[in-house]
Design a protein around this motif. Structure first.
Motif, mmCIF file in Angstrom:
data_model
loop_
_atom_site.group_PDB
_atom_site.id
_atom_site.type_symbol
_atom_site.label_atom_id
_atom_site.label_comp_id
_atom_site.label_asym_id
_atom_site.label_seq_id
_atom_site.Cartn_x
_atom_site.Cartn_y
_atom_site.Cartn_z
ATOM 1 N N GLU A 222 0.830 -1.207 0.000
ATOM 2 C CA GLU A 222 0.000 0.000 0.000
ATOM 3 C C GLU A 222 0.863 1.255 0.000
ATOM 4 O O GLU A 222 0.583 2.223 -0.711
ATOM 5 C CB GLU A 222 -0.924 -0.003 1.214
ATOM 6 N N GLU A 223 1.947 1.226 0.797
ATOM 7 C CA GLU A 223 2.847 2.377 0.837
ATOM 8 C C GLU A 223 3.532 2.589 -0.511
ATOM 9 O O GLU A 223 3.678 3.716 -0.978
ATOM 10 C CB GLU A 223 3.880 2.174 1.941
ATOM 11 N N LEU A 224 3.917 1.501 -1.151
ATOM 12 C CA LEU A 224 4.573 1.596 -2.462
ATOM 13 C C LEU A 224 3.641 2.188 -3.516
ATOM 14 O O LEU A 224 4.044 3.036 -4.304
ATOM 15 C CB LEU A 224 5.058 0.213 -2.909
ATOM 16 N N ILE A 225 2.392 1.733 -3.522
ATOM 17 C CA ILE A 225 1.436 2.251 -4.497
ATOM 18 C C ILE A 225 1.155 3.725 -4.237
ATOM 19 O O ILE A 225 1.062 4.537 -5.156
ATOM 20 C CB ILE A 225 0.125 1.445 -4.463
ATOM 21 N N ASN A 226 1.050 4.082 -2.971
ATOM 22 C CA ASN A 226 0.839 5.495 -2.637
ATOM 23 C C ASN A 226 1.967 6.377 -3.142
ATOM 24 O O ASN A 226 1.751 7.505 -3.593
ATOM 25 C CB ASN A 226 0.678 5.667 -1.119
ATOM 26 N N LYS A 227 3.198 5.862 -3.058
ATOM 27 C CA LYS A 227 4.335 6.627 -3.563
ATOM 28 C C LYS A 227 4.372 6.622 -5.087
ATOM 29 O O LYS A 227 4.743 7.604 -5.713
ATOM 30 C CB LYS A 227 5.624 6.074 -2.978
ATOM 31 N N ALA A 228 3.960 5.497 -5.686
ATOM 32 C CA ALA A 228 4.024 5.367 -7.136
ATOM 33 C C ALA A 228 3.052 6.289 -7.863
ATOM 34 O O ALA A 228 3.330 6.764 -8.959
ATOM 35 C CB ALA A 228 3.766 3.914 -7.548
ATOM 36 N N ILE A 229 1.892 6.561 -7.240
ATOM 37 C CA ILE A 229 0.877 7.355 -7.934
ATOM 38 C C ILE A 229 1.126 8.851 -7.829
ATOM 39 O O ILE A 229 0.415 9.637 -8.448
ATOM 40 C CB ILE A 229 -0.545 7.038 -7.407
ATOM 41 N N ILE A 230 2.111 9.241 -7.045
ATOM 42 C CA ILE A 230 2.483 10.668 -6.997
ATOM 43 C C ILE A 230 3.252 10.992 -8.256
ATOM 44 O O ILE A 230 4.217 10.322 -8.608
ATOM 45 C CB ILE A 230 3.329 10.971 -5.749
ATOM 46 N N PHE A 231 2.836 12.026 -8.963
ATOM 47 C CA PHE A 231 3.486 12.407 -10.212
ATOM 48 C C PHE A 231 4.928 12.809 -9.974
ATOM 49 O O PHE A 231 5.243 13.492 -9.005
ATOM 50 C CB PHE A 231 2.746 13.562 -10.896
ATOM 51 N N GLU A 232 5.789 12.407 -10.887
ATOM 52 C CA GLU A 232 7.205 12.759 -10.778
ATOM 53 C C GLU A 232 7.395 14.220 -11.192
ATOM 54 O O GLU A 232 6.730 14.739 -12.035
ATOM 55 C CB GLU A 232 8.043 11.859 -11.667
#
Length: 232
Positions: A222-232
């Motif tokens: 869940e933490e990984l997905i939360n970080k992944a969906i933040i735009f670079e």
């Protein structure tokens, strides 16, 4: 008449009503004209060249401490949480059905970015409380390579799907069924299907995650997905 709002900063220190009476040379009374108890706790306040006393509960309901940057970070998080909650409740209400498609799209996008902002503030506060500056689970550090790999695995379409869930429900793995006709997202239990696929993929592609318990790998994914969906 119109509604107006003001924000003022004051200097204050804890002081009982009796201590204030002794310092100022008169007896404090409440709005009903009754004398305050000598031992009632409150605050001595200086603002705009004047001084006054307020009961502890009244003061703490009206003012928040901004002495340090950590104090200000907590206030920023709390105020944003209120706005995010109100916007999410509106989007999930029947009233939202009457909003135009364009405004509806923009409001969902706004909610997504506000939620990302809120997640970052919560993450900062959590790390401050833990005394660390990055996420750690059983001594396994989440590195940028993990986030990059998850982004590549999901692809832009699935990333956008999880951003939609995050904005709609405040989490990326809500266990619910979405209404396809109303929200434009395929109806199925999100937590069971996507979550399981991602956790299995993580175990296969990252040996360091293999031995983690189910509970820990769920939190980690869940933490990984939360970080992944933040735009670079």
């Amino acid at each position: 008449m119109k509604t107006y709002e003001t924000k003022i900063e004051v200097l204050a220190k804890p002081m009982t009503a009796g201590e204030y009476n002794q310092e100022m040379g008169f007896q404090l009374r409440n709005a009903k004209g009754e004398l305050y108890s000598e031992i009632e706790t409150g605050y001595f306040i200086k603002v705009s060249g004047t001084v006054k006393w307020m009961p502890k509960e009244d003061f703490e309901n009206e003012f928040k401490c901004v002495e340090t940057w950590k104090d200000r970070l907590v206030i920023e998080r709390d105020e944003l949480l209120i706005r995010v909650t109100k916007l999410r409740d509106f989007i999930n209400s029947k009233t939202f059905d009457h909003v135009s498609n364009k405004q509806g799209f923009l409001l969902r996008e706004q909610l997504h970015y506000m939620q990302c902002y809120l997640d970052i503030l919560n993450d900062r506060l959590t790390k401050l409380q833990e005394g660390v500056m990055w996420f750690e689970m059983d001594k396994i550090m989440i590195e940028q390579r993990h986030v990059d790999s998850v982004r590549k695995y999901l692809g832009e379409e699935n990333l956008r799907y999880f951003r939609h869930l995050k904005g709609l429900k405040g989490e990326v793995f809500p266990v619910l069924k979405l209404n396809y006709h109303k929200k434009g997202v395929t109806a199925h239990p999100v937590g069971l299907r996507e979550g399981m696929k991602i956790r299995n993929w993580m175990r296969v592609n990252f040996p360091e995650f293999t031995q983690l318990s189910q509970n820990k790998i769920e939190k980690l994914s869940e933490e990984l997905i939360n970080k992944a969906i933040i735009f670079e």
